[in-house]
Design an enzyme around this catalytic site. Sequence first.
Site: not given
Ligand code: COA
Length: 324
Positions: A113, A251, A281
């Site tokens: 990224c 980004h 992304n």
């Molecule tokens: N749809 C529905 N539920 C989902 C899901 C989806 N696509 N993906 C994950 N979940 C669920 C998980 O299983 C979890 O369930 P549980 O509580 O029953 O275990 C719940 O949602 C929360 O998961 P979590 O990973 O803690 O969510 P979050 O609030 O951290 O959001 C992201 C997840 C990925 C959106 C967030 O962490 C994020 O944006 N991180 C940075 C990602 C990023 O920028 N990556 C690229 C960097 S360049």
Amino acid sequence: MNAAIIGVGHHVPDNVVTNKDLEKVMETSDEWIKERSGIKERRFGDAIEESSSRMGYKAALMALQNAKIDKHDIDLIIFSTLNPDYFFPGCGVLLQRDLELKEIPALDIRQQCSGFVYGLSVAKAYINSGMYKNILFVCSEQQSAMLDLTTRGRNISVLFGDGAGAVVISATIEDKGILSTHLYSEGAFAEELTLKYLQGKGTVEEKDDNLPFMNGPLVFKHAVLRFSQAINEGLIVNNLKPENLDLFIPHQANLRISEFIQKKLNLTDNQVYNNIEKYGNTTSASIPIALSEANKKGKVKPGDMVCFAAFGSGFTWGSAFVKW
Ligand code: COA
């Protein structure tokens, strides 16, 4: 010699995949995806027809046309992708071949990224040193083919999409161009956002290493800190305040991250350009795609102070400040 961005271009596949489409193949919901990431849809291209080098080629043609430069005046290609067409050689030489360019060097970089800001630093250094005059820098990411589009992979696969962006960077004596770049990495977190890709070498248990892995909450936590670190360093070095920025293009990782940074810097909506809702992304391509769109909309004008910042797998992160 200053290194100025004189042309921009982008290409995304035609195939639009909405959140509702993803609901059909995995347990997720439009509401969850929009609330957590701001994404409404993304593009998924054919793995061969819209490979990283093919999409990059189309973005490159647009950038060359926008720069009003003869492609034969390009004396270096830089290509950034995390999913090259081949394990080797890299996409840079494929682009050189497809553009039918003479025997100029083609350099591939792999900073995920952060690829765009890292690549700008390479281009700036080469041009400042006088080694090259016209650099074609392409960021292109065919990512849909490697996503796990089942419930198991949903925390990653709903976030990513395909696309390419390109810029032409040229030597100039005018008072404009890439002012500074600020780069960082921290390999201690290499396994927190990775695709190990063992190519069949793993045991049965290790087969998941052929799929991307992301520790989402940890990535989020680091991203908001690291974006700020890289931007603040650039502001200090260039003696700028956030209000001096005419355009900030982060980004496009997650709209929530961009909004957090915008709030921290106290930037107005007018100063920030986001398009993640349309493309998800697109890794290193996200900033040049957004830049190309912003340029088309007339949002970047001569003399403008522009800031780019990125964070991603590695972890790698950085910023670049450009006088347009
Ligand atoms: N749809 C529905 N539920 C989902 C899901 C989806 N696509 N993906 C994950 N979940 C669920 C998980 O299983 C979890 O369930 P549980 O509580 O029953 O275990 C719940 O949602 C929360 O998961 P979590 O990973 O803690 O969510 P979050 O609030 O951290 O959001 C992201 C997840 C990925 C959106 C967030 O962490 C994020 O944006 N991180 C940075 C990602 C990023 O920028 N990556 C690229 C960097 S360049």
